[in-house]
Design a protein around this motif. Structure first.
Motif, PDB file in Angstrom:
ATOM      1  N   GLU A  12      11.039  -2.410  -8.466  1.00 27.07           N
ATOM      2  CA  GLU A  12      11.013  -0.966  -8.226  1.00 27.07           C
ATOM      3  C   GLU A  12      10.191  -0.675  -6.979  1.00 27.07           C
ATOM      4  O   GLU A  12       9.114  -1.253  -6.789  1.00 27.07           O
ATOM      5  N   VAL A  13      10.701   0.194  -6.124  1.00 32.05           N
ATOM      6  CA  VAL A  13       9.972   0.634  -4.941  1.00 32.05           C
ATOM      7  C   VAL A  13       9.361   1.998  -5.232  1.00 32.05           C
ATOM      8  O   VAL A  13       9.959   2.810  -5.955  1.00 32.05           O
ATOM      9  N   PHE A  14       8.168   2.235  -4.690  1.00 36.68           N
ATOM     10  CA  PHE A  14       7.532   3.516  -4.963  1.00 36.68           C
ATOM     11  C   PHE A  14       7.990   4.549  -3.945  1.00 36.68           C
ATOM     12  O   PHE A  14       7.865   4.364  -2.736  1.00 36.68           O
ATOM     13  N   SER A  15       8.539   5.633  -4.456  1.00 35.09           N
ATOM     14  CA  SER A  15       8.955   6.759  -3.627  1.00 35.09           C
ATOM     15  C   SER A  15       7.802   7.754  -3.577  1.00 35.09           C
ATOM     16  O   SER A  15       7.531   8.453  -4.557  1.00 35.09           O
ATOM     17  N   THR A  16       7.128   7.781  -2.435  1.00 41.62           N
ATOM     18  CA  THR A  16       5.919   8.599  -2.331  1.00 41.62           C
ATOM     19  C   THR A  16       6.236  10.084  -2.412  1.00 41.62           C
ATOM     20  O   THR A  16       5.517  10.850  -3.058  1.00 41.62           O
ATOM     21  N   ALA A  17       7.322  10.496  -1.768  1.00 45.09           N
ATOM     22  CA  ALA A  17       7.656  11.921  -1.771  1.00 45.09           C
ATOM     23  C   ALA A  17       8.070  12.399  -3.160  1.00 45.09           C
ATOM     24  O   ALA A  17       7.851  13.561  -3.515  1.00 45.09           O
ATOM     25  N   GLN A  18       8.692  11.513  -3.951  1.00 37.92           N
ATOM     26  CA  GLN A  18       9.087  11.889  -5.312  1.00 37.92           C
ATOM     27  C   GLN A  18       8.006  11.542  -6.340  1.00 37.92           C
ATOM     28  O   GLN A  18       8.108  11.942  -7.488  1.00 37.92           O
ATOM     29  N   ASP A  19       7.018  10.749  -5.903  1.00 38.32           N
ATOM     30  CA  ASP A  19       5.920  10.314  -6.768  1.00 38.32           C
ATOM     31  C   ASP A  19       6.454   9.608  -8.005  1.00 38.32           C
ATOM     32  O   ASP A  19       6.052   9.876  -9.139  1.00 38.32           O
ATOM     33  N   ARG A  20       7.366   8.653  -7.780  1.00 39.88           N
ATOM     34  CA  ARG A  20       7.937   7.898  -8.899  1.00 39.88           C
ATOM     35  C   ARG A  20       8.471   6.565  -8.399  1.00 39.88           C
ATOM     36  O   ARG A  20       8.733   6.374  -7.208  1.00 39.88           O
ATOM     37  N   GLU A  74       8.804  -7.707   4.174  1.00 35.65           N
ATOM     38  CA  GLU A  74       9.199  -7.479   5.556  1.00 35.65           C
ATOM     39  C   GLU A  74       9.506  -6.000   5.808  1.00 35.65           C
ATOM     40  O   GLU A  74       9.244  -5.480   6.894  1.00 35.65           O
ATOM     41  N   LEU A  75      10.062  -5.339   4.800  1.00 33.60           N
ATOM     42  CA  LEU A  75      10.342  -3.900   4.928  1.00 33.60           C
ATOM     43  C   LEU A  75       9.074  -3.063   4.783  1.00 33.60           C
ATOM     44  O   LEU A  75       9.087  -1.866   5.072  1.00 33.60           O
ATOM     45  N   LYS A  76       8.007  -3.700   4.288  1.00 37.07           N
ATOM     46  CA  LYS A  76       6.707  -3.046   4.096  1.00 37.07           C
ATOM     47  C   LYS A  76       6.833  -1.815   3.191  1.00 37.07           C
ATOM     48  O   LYS A  76       6.328  -0.733   3.484  1.00 37.07           O
ATOM     49  N   LEU A  77       7.532  -2.062   2.069  1.00 39.20           N
ATOM     50  CA  LEU A  77       7.672  -1.021   1.052  1.00 39.20           C
ATOM     51  C   LEU A  77       6.810  -1.392  -0.151  1.00 39.20           C
ATOM     52  O   LEU A  77       6.818  -2.541  -0.590  1.00 39.20           O
ATOM     53  N   PRO A  78       6.050  -0.451  -0.703  1.00 40.57           N
ATOM     54  CA  PRO A  78       5.278  -0.738  -1.917  1.00 40.57           C
ATOM     55  C   PRO A  78       6.226  -0.942  -3.093  1.00 40.57           C
ATOM     56  O   PRO A  78       7.141  -0.148  -3.310  1.00 40.57           O
ATOM     57  N   GLU A  83       0.838  -1.202   0.000  1.00 44.19           N
ATOM     58  CA  GLU A  83       0.000   0.000   0.000  1.00 44.19           C
ATOM     59  C   GLU A  83       0.870   1.247   0.000  1.00 44.19           C
ATOM     60  O   GLU A  83       1.786   1.388   0.814  1.00 44.19           O
ATOM     61  N   ILE A  84       0.603   2.137  -0.937  1.00 47.39           N
ATOM     62  CA  ILE A  84       1.344   3.397  -0.993  1.00 47.39           C
ATOM     63  C   ILE A  84       0.845   4.287   0.138  1.00 47.39           C
ATOM     64  O   ILE A  84      -0.349   4.585   0.215  1.00 47.39           O
ATOM     65  N   GLY A 119      13.598   5.046  -0.206  1.00 49.36           N
ATOM     66  CA  GLY A 119      12.202   4.663  -0.026  1.00 49.36           C
ATOM     67  C   GLY A 119      11.802   4.641   1.440  1.00 49.36           C
ATOM     68  O   GLY A 119      10.698   5.065   1.800  1.00 49.36           O
ATOM     69  N   ILE A 120      12.693   4.138   2.300  1.00 44.70           N
ATOM     70  CA  ILE A 120      12.393   4.105   3.736  1.00 44.70           C
ATOM     71  C   ILE A 120      12.265   5.522   4.285  1.00 44.70           C
ATOM     72  O   ILE A 120      11.308   5.848   5.000  1.00 44.70           O
ATOM     73  N   LEU A 121      13.226   6.376   3.963  1.00 44.47           N
ATOM     74  CA  LEU A 121      13.195   7.745   4.496  1.00 44.47           C
ATOM     75  C   LEU A 121      11.931   8.477   4.061  1.00 44.47           C
ATOM     76  O   LEU A 121      11.294   9.164   4.865  1.00 44.47           O
ATOM     77  N   GLU A 122      11.555   8.322   2.810  1.00 47.07           N
ATOM     78  CA  GLU A 122      10.412   9.078   2.291  1.00 47.07           C
ATOM     79  C   GLU A 122       9.077   8.471   2.702  1.00 47.07           C
ATOM     80  O   GLU A 122       8.149   9.188   3.097  1.00 47.07           O
ATOM     81  N   ASN A 123       8.966   7.156   2.633  1.00 45.46           N
ATOM     82  CA  ASN A 123       7.679   6.515   2.911  1.00 45.46           C
ATOM     83  C   ASN A 123       7.382   6.371   4.392  1.00 45.46           C
ATOM     84  O   ASN A 123       6.222   6.216   4.777  1.00 45.46           O
ATOM     85  N   TYR A 124       8.423   6.401   5.217  1.00 43.37           N
ATOM     86  CA  TYR A 124       8.237   6.242   6.658  1.00 43.37           C
ATOM     87  C   TYR A 124       8.320   7.566   7.414  1.00 43.37           C
ATOM     88  O   TYR A 124       8.351   7.590   8.642  1.00 43.37           O
ATOM     89  N   GLN A 125       8.338   8.689   6.702  1.00 47.94           N
ATOM     90  CA  GLN A 125       8.441   9.976   7.397  1.00 47.94           C
ATOM     91  C   GLN A 125       7.118  10.333   8.069  1.00 47.94           C
ATOM     92  O   GLN A 125       6.035  10.054   7.561  1.00 47.94           O
ATOM     93  N   THR A 126       7.243  10.936   9.241  1.00 50.60           N
ATOM     94  CA  THR A 126       6.089  11.425  10.008  1.00 50.60           C
ATOM     95  C   THR A 126       6.357  12.867  10.399  1.00 50.60           C
ATOM     96  O   THR A 126       7.421  13.426  10.096  1.00 50.60           O
ATOM     97  N   GLU A 127       5.414  13.465  11.105  1.00 49.94           N
ATOM     98  CA  GLU A 127       5.598  14.862  11.513  1.00 49.94           C
ATOM     99  C   GLU A 127       6.743  15.028  12.501  1.00 49.94           C
ATOM    100  O   GLU A 127       7.331  16.113  12.594  1.00 49.94           O
ATOM    101  N   ASP A 128       7.033  13.991  13.270  1.00 46.61           N
ATOM    102  CA  ASP A 128       8.084  14.130  14.285  1.00 46.61           C
ATOM    103  C   ASP A 128       9.301  13.247  14.024  1.00 46.61           C
ATOM    104  O   ASP A 128      10.076  12.952  14.928  1.00 46.61           O
TER     105      ASP A 128
END
Length: 423
Positions: free
Chosen positions: A340-348, A314-318, A132-133, A396-405
């Motif tokens: 290919e892993v989806f980079s949500t912040a880059q949308d690619r 296991e990494l739970k990456l789309p 899931e993205i 992918g981890i840095l971008e997809n797992y980012q939160t407000e804090d």
């Protein structure tokens, strides 16, 4: 490298198959076959000349023993002519063989029947998608800005030390990088791959053995004084462990995994799509390599694909899997699946792994064989895959797992890195 006997017996089939690569190989194939005919004819003539020379030498010996020196001297003059002829034939044979080898190096591997036709990456076939993205927070950042915000990767310091494409990992960024390496190696060894540590430089023979030379010579860092190359992938030293080896059929499958830094010049790479970790000159990668019986290699390829799938789950990456079309297929590969892993912040989508079957193409260059049940030498099949390349997985981890804090660490990596968040 394609086998000469296979080219002779399947000329039209090979020419037609290579059209999937958008390559008209007809003239190249014809040149190879014509040169091979000259080489074989020259070899036959040389063998005949040497046989005649040996026969005359024996006759001369008999004549001298029987007191017929005059007749022996006449024959000696003839053997001198034969020696001159054999010398010229040997030189011609060497020339033809070198020219033939150079032509064979120019032919890429024949694509597997399942490879779709196409001209570029736009024509690759998506065959699987999973995960899931995530919906990101407002103001989500690409990884190069996250790296600066949390001081975990310093791209500017890398430029100072070496140049663009050589990042410096710091603090939790370095620890997360090390955690990924150890996690990938553990997953691979648990799956039966033998962990191996190999040199990070290779000689020319190794580069030719796996097909990086001469095809990718301009993309490799070369040290001319020592005539060594920095490796662009662990595939080269690991696979070359089996160069000039005849393995026992009972030893299949032969499996190995290795972590190495990788070095690629990436000449001509520029633009927004290569920012940050997207494309580097030095990066870390964990590789898996297999040497297989030809009857088992495609079953093994499917197993490698499933193995990489499990890691990404296991990494739970789309992620998605692409079957590469002929126009995007690597020079030495018969069939390749890209992950290919989806980079949500880059949308690619970002490529993180290629899993390939080379069939006998590398083995023919490597002279990697096995003895079949009849005791006859046969070429093995070689396969390799990234499990995984770190930069884009980390992106992918840095971008997809980012939160407000901060950036949450995937649960499976927490035991490896010792923290659950970057903040």
């Amino acid at each position: 490298m394609l086998q000469l006997n296979v080219i002779r017996e399947n000329k039209e089939t090979i020419i037609e198959a290579l059209k999937k690569r958008n390559l008209d190989a007809s003239s190249l194939i014809e040149n190879i076959l014509n040169l091979d005919e000259k080489r074989r004819a020259t070899q036959t003539k040389l063998d005949e000349t040497l046989a005649d020379s040996n026969k005359l030498s024996k006759e001369i010996g008999i004549l001298y023993k029987t007191g017929k020196a005059q007749e022996a001297n006449v024959l000696k003059e003839e053997t001198g002519n034969l020696k001159e002829a054999s010398k010229q034939l040997t030189e011609d044979l060497s020339t033809f063989s070198t020219e033939l080898q150079n032509l064979l190096y120019q032919i890429p591997n024949v694509p597997h029947d399942s490879v779709p036709a196409g001209k570029s990456e736009e024509d690759n076939e998506e065959i699987f998608k999973e995960g899931e993205i995530p919906a990101l927070i407002d103001g989500a950042l690409p990884h190069w800005e996250l790296a600066k915000k949390y001081d975990i990767i310093d791209f500017e310091l890398g430029v100072k030390i070496a140049g663009a494409g050589f990042p410096v990992y710091k603090g939790k960024g370095a620890r997360l990088q090390r955690a990924l390496i150890n996690y990938f190696l553990d997953k691979n060894t648990e799956a039966g791959y033998t962990e191996t540590q190999v040199p990070h430089v290779v000689n020319e023979a190794s580069g030719y053995g796996t097909g990086q030379l001469p095809d990718k010579e301009g993309q490799m860092y070369h040290m001319p004084i020592d005539d060594l190359y920095l490796i662009p992938t662990a595939e080269i030293p690991v696979t070359n462990m089996y160069r000039d080896v005849i393995v026992n059929e009972k030893d299949f499958p032969i499996t190995a995994t290795a972590y190495t830094p990788c070095f690629r010049r990436e000449a001509g790479s520029y633009g927004a799509h290569v920012r940050g970790l997207n494309r580097l000159h030095q990066f870390d990668k964990v590789e898996i390599v297999r040497v297989e019986h030809p009857n088992k290699s495609y079953e093994a390829l499917d197993g490698m694909v499933e193995h990489v799938k499990n890691i990404l789950r296991e990494l739970k990456l789309p992620y998605r899997i692409l079957r590469l079309c002929g126009g995007d297929l690597g020079f030495t590969s018969a069939l390749t699946f890209d992950f290919e892993v989806f980079s949500t912040a880059q949308d690619r989508w970002l490529e993180i792994s290629s899993v390939s079957n080379f069939e006998t193409y590398q083995a023919n260059r490597l002279k990697l064989r096995y003895k079949d049940e009849n005791g006859k030498s046969q070429l093995a099949h070689t396969l390799n895959g990234s499990a995984l390349a770190l930069p884009r997985v980390l992106a992918g981890i840095l971008e997809n797992y980012q939160t407000e804090d901060g950036i949450t660490i995937p649960e499976v990596l927490i035991p490896y890195c010792g923290f659950d968040k970057i903040s």
